[in-house]
Design an enzyme around this catalytic site. Structure first.
Site, PDB file in Angstrom:
ATOM      1  N   LYS A   1      65.261 -49.973 -26.542  1.00 33.87           N
ATOM      2  CA  LYS A   1      63.953 -50.281 -27.250  1.00 33.87           C
ATOM      3  C   LYS A   1      63.835 -51.730 -27.967  1.00 33.87           C
ATOM      4  O   LYS A   1      63.113 -52.984 -27.207  1.00 33.87           O
ATOM      5  CB  LYS A   1      63.182 -48.857 -28.080  1.00 33.87           C
ATOM      6  CG  LYS A   1      62.174 -49.914 -28.955  1.00 33.87           C
ATOM      7  CD  LYS A   1      62.495 -50.097 -30.303  1.00 33.87           C
ATOM      8  CE  LYS A   1      63.189 -49.029 -31.258  1.00 33.87           C
ATOM      9  NZ  LYS A   1      63.776 -50.037 -32.767  1.00 33.87           N
TER      10      LYS A   1
ATOM     11  N   THR B   1      63.097 -51.187 -36.222  1.00 35.19           N
ATOM     12  CA  THR B   1      62.749 -52.178 -35.896  1.00 35.19           C
ATOM     13  C   THR B   1      61.905 -52.643 -34.450  1.00 35.19           C
ATOM     14  O   THR B   1      62.294 -51.200 -33.995  1.00 35.19           O
ATOM     15  CB  THR B   1      63.991 -52.376 -34.627  1.00 35.19           C
ATOM     16  OG1 THR B   1      65.424 -52.275 -35.869  1.00 35.19           O
ATOM     17  CG2 THR B   1      64.486 -53.694 -33.714  1.00 35.19           C
TER      18      THR B   1
ATOM     19  N   LYS C   1      65.396 -60.506 -35.916  1.00 34.76           N
ATOM     20  CA  LYS C   1      66.075 -58.478 -35.656  1.00 34.76           C
ATOM     21  C   LYS C   1      65.955 -58.707 -34.440  1.00 34.76           C
ATOM     22  O   LYS C   1      67.685 -58.506 -33.504  1.00 34.76           O
ATOM     23  CB  LYS C   1      65.302 -57.872 -36.275  1.00 34.76           C
ATOM     24  CG  LYS C   1      65.682 -56.053 -35.392  1.00 34.76           C
ATOM     25  CD  LYS C   1      67.580 -55.908 -36.485  1.00 34.76           C
ATOM     26  CE  LYS C   1      67.582 -54.728 -35.624  1.00 34.76           C
ATOM     27  NZ  LYS C   1      69.171 -54.685 -36.377  1.00 34.76           N
TER      28      LYS C   1
HETATM   29  P1  NAP Z   1      66.279 -41.866 -36.405  1.00 33.61           P
HETATM   30  O1  NAP Z   1      68.086 -41.515 -36.830  1.00 33.61           O
HETATM   31  O2  NAP Z   1      65.823 -41.619 -35.183  1.00 33.61           O
HETATM   32  O3  NAP Z   1      65.549 -42.569 -37.918  1.00 33.61           O
HETATM   33  C1  NAP Z   1      64.133 -42.494 -37.411  1.00 33.61           C
HETATM   34  C2  NAP Z   1      62.765 -41.250 -38.569  1.00 33.61           C
HETATM   35  O4  NAP Z   1      61.829 -41.929 -38.551  1.00 33.61           O
HETATM   36  C3  NAP Z   1      63.113 -39.797 -37.734  1.00 33.61           C
HETATM   37  O5  NAP Z   1      63.518 -39.160 -38.660  1.00 33.61           O
HETATM   38  C4  NAP Z   1      61.796 -39.844 -36.902  1.00 33.61           C
HETATM   39  O6  NAP Z   1      61.849 -38.615 -37.169  1.00 33.61           O
HETATM   40  C5  NAP Z   1      60.999 -40.152 -37.832  1.00 33.61           C
HETATM   41  N1  NAP Z   1      60.330 -40.727 -37.542  1.00 33.61           N
HETATM   42  C6  NAP Z   1      60.506 -40.973 -36.044  1.00 33.61           C
HETATM   43  N2  NAP Z   1      58.724 -41.254 -35.797  1.00 33.61           N
HETATM   44  C7  NAP Z   1      57.924 -40.951 -37.007  1.00 33.61           C
HETATM   45  C8  NAP Z   1      56.934 -40.424 -37.345  1.00 33.61           C
HETATM   46  N3  NAP Z   1      55.810 -41.229 -36.594  1.00 33.61           N
HETATM   47  N4  NAP Z   1      56.379 -40.488 -38.451  1.00 33.61           N
HETATM   48  C9  NAP Z   1      57.036 -39.710 -39.328  1.00 33.61           C
HETATM   49  N5  NAP Z   1      58.747 -40.051 -39.301  1.00 33.61           N
HETATM   50  C10 NAP Z   1      58.773 -40.136 -38.113  1.00 33.61           C
HETATM   51  O7  NAP Z   1      66.965 -43.567 -36.133  1.00 33.61           O
HETATM   52  P2  NAP Z   1      67.250 -44.403 -36.988  1.00 33.61           P
HETATM   53  O8  NAP Z   1      68.948 -44.797 -36.499  1.00 33.61           O
HETATM   54  O9  NAP Z   1      67.706 -44.512 -38.580  1.00 33.61           O
HETATM   55  O10 NAP Z   1      66.718 -46.290 -36.663  1.00 33.61           O
HETATM   56  C11 NAP Z   1      65.553 -46.388 -37.108  1.00 33.61           C
HETATM   57  C12 NAP Z   1      64.657 -47.555 -37.462  1.00 33.61           C
HETATM   58  O11 NAP Z   1      65.738 -48.571 -37.703  1.00 33.61           O
HETATM   59  C13 NAP Z   1      64.497 -47.852 -35.717  1.00 33.61           C
HETATM   60  O12 NAP Z   1      63.956 -48.517 -35.016  1.00 33.61           O
HETATM   61  C14 NAP Z   1      66.424 -48.632 -35.219  1.00 33.61           C
HETATM   62  O13 NAP Z   1      65.857 -49.612 -33.756  1.00 33.61           O
HETATM   63  C15 NAP Z   1      66.665 -49.593 -36.608  1.00 33.61           C
HETATM   64  N6  NAP Z   1      68.269 -49.357 -36.758  1.00 33.61           N
HETATM   65  C16 NAP Z   1      69.009 -48.077 -36.099  1.00 33.61           C
HETATM   66  C17 NAP Z   1      69.937 -48.969 -36.760  1.00 33.61           C
HETATM   67  C18 NAP Z   1      71.274 -47.922 -36.892  1.00 33.61           C
HETATM   68  O14 NAP Z   1      72.547 -48.263 -36.702  1.00 33.61           O
HETATM   69  N7  NAP Z   1      70.751 -46.951 -36.357  1.00 33.61           N
HETATM   70  C19 NAP Z   1      70.410 -50.489 -37.720  1.00 33.61           C
HETATM   71  C20 NAP Z   1      69.107 -50.581 -37.561  1.00 33.61           C
HETATM   72  C21 NAP Z   1      67.870 -51.207 -37.522  1.00 33.61           C
HETATM   73  P3  NAP Z   1      62.484 -37.076 -35.909  1.00 33.61           P
HETATM   74  O15 NAP Z   1      64.106 -36.294 -37.115  1.00 33.61           O
HETATM   75  O16 NAP Z   1      61.349 -36.208 -36.120  1.00 33.61           O
HETATM   76  O17 NAP Z   1      63.118 -37.685 -35.312  1.00 33.61           O
END
Ligand code: NAP
Length: 315
Positions: A259, A116, A191
């Site tokens: 965010k 997102t 989104k």
């Molecule tokens: P998350 O658990 O924080 O996963 C994001 C992953 O990306 C983390 O493992 C992080 O690494 C990695 N990352 C971040 N920056 C990076 C970089 N520069 N290079 C390489 N890896 C990187 O978050 P999530 O819940 O999966 O969400 C991911 C995205 O989807 C977000 O934008 C969120 O808003 C969106 N989203 C989430 C949901 C939900 O329900 N969770 C639903 C829809 C959309 P680290 O392990 O080091 O932190």
């Protein structure tokens, strides 16, 4: 999430799929692609979070560019717009330009950002990709951690129609619907509309359950009754039971919703639109963050009401 060595290979031109960002959402999504028979190449900032995928047959690379060099299609599912910019443009010390996706992708590669992020960043990526003979689409999702695990996400796509059609068979492995909304950035704009409904809707069910509890009712019983009626919502069905059980483990992080609210607010302002409901939700989530809950699941909002803290938001 294991690949059956006897399963027929996936039948598609794009065989190698890179996946960057193997957190809450990404690890399930990449797992579905492995199960479908794609050769999956992964990178994540913290390698340990990719280990289950590596054990299931994915290949590790040390940089986003390393993933790009081995992939026909690259999917990104990182956290913030700044993370997206780092991975694509390689604009930091950790990922210099030469190690970014745009610099290292082979001609013809399709780049799909499912984070997102901001519509403006999506448009910048699409322009830079086209200049290098690459294709790029934005394809953020809704459906939560539950939808990622069950491959029932709703996927909102923006970008060139041909690139969107090429992405469709891969995206269809991750979700129950894949809808193109328009040119680059349109998926992200959709989104953000979703996130306005999520954020404001969360306030609604938290207030409803707090109100019921203050009146001496059992909030679990109330959740079950009203969740089946006109007040029903994904959050009331999936998140309220977690909140009422005191389970604040993140399916979706508070800091990620903040965010998204900020991105939605900025886009609304560009369109001359004032969103007072979203402003209220933002104050409440900012308050939750000041209580140290930024890395909790968004259902933690209920605690503001349960502990009679919500009034501090002036809401
Ligand atoms: P998350 O658990 O924080 O996963 C994001 C992953 O990306 C983390 O493992 C992080 O690494 C990695 N990352 C971040 N920056 C990076 C970089 N520069 N290079 C390489 N890896 C990187 O978050 P999530 O819940 O999966 O969400 C991911 C995205 O989807 C977000 O934008 C969120 O808003 C969106 N989203 C989430 C949901 C939900 O329900 N969770 C639903 C829809 C959309 P680290 O392990 O080091 O932190």
């Amino acid at each position: 999430m294991t690949r059956d060595p006897n399963a027929p290979r996936a039948v598609h031109a794009d065989r190698s799929v890179g996946f960057i960002g193997t957190g809450i959402m990404g690890r399930s999504m990449a797992g579905h692609l492995l199960t479908a028979g794609y050769d999956v190449h992964v990178f994540n900032r913290t390698r340990t979070k990719a280990e289950p995928l590596l054990a299931a047959g994915a290949t590790w690379h040390d940089t986003p560019g390393g993933v790009a060099g081995a992939s026909d299609v690259v999917i990104t599912m990182v956290g913030l717009p700044a993370d997206v910019e780092e991975v694509y443009f390689g604009c930091t010390a950790a990922v210099p330009e030469a190690a970014g996706l745009l610099a290292r992708s082979r001609p013809g590669t399709l780049l799909i950002d499912m984070t997102t992020s901001s519509p403006a960043v999506a448009r910048r990526i699409a322009t830079a990709a086209a200049a290098r003979g690459l294709a790029a689409v934005d394809a953020p999702v809704t459906g939560g951690d539950v939808g990622a695990r069950a491959a029932t996400l709703a996927i909102m796509v923006g970008g060139d129609a041909e690139a969107c059609e090429r992405a469709r068979p891969i995206l269809a492995r991750l979700g129950k619907s894949v809808t193109r909304l328009g040119e680059a950035g349109a998926g992200q704009r959709c989104k953000l509309a979703n996130q306005i409904a999520v954020a404001v809707g969360m306030v609604a069910w938290c207030e409803a359950l707090a109100h019921a509890r203050a009146g001496g009712l059992d909030p679990i019983a109330v959740q079950q009754v009203i969740g089946a009626g006109a007040a029903g919502s994904w959050g009331l069905t999936n998140l309220a039971p977690r909140a009422l059980a005191g389970d604040m483990a993140p399916g979706f992080l508070v800091r990620h919703l903040l965010k998204d609210i900020g991105l939605a607010r900025a886009c609304a302002a560009e369109s001359g639109l004032v969103l007072p409901g979203l402003q209220t939700a933002e104050r409440l989530y900012a308050l939750a963050a000041t209580h140290g809950w930024a890395d909790e699941g968004t259902q933690v909002l209920y605690q503001l009401y349960d502990h009679r803290l919500a009034a501090e938001a002036g809401a």
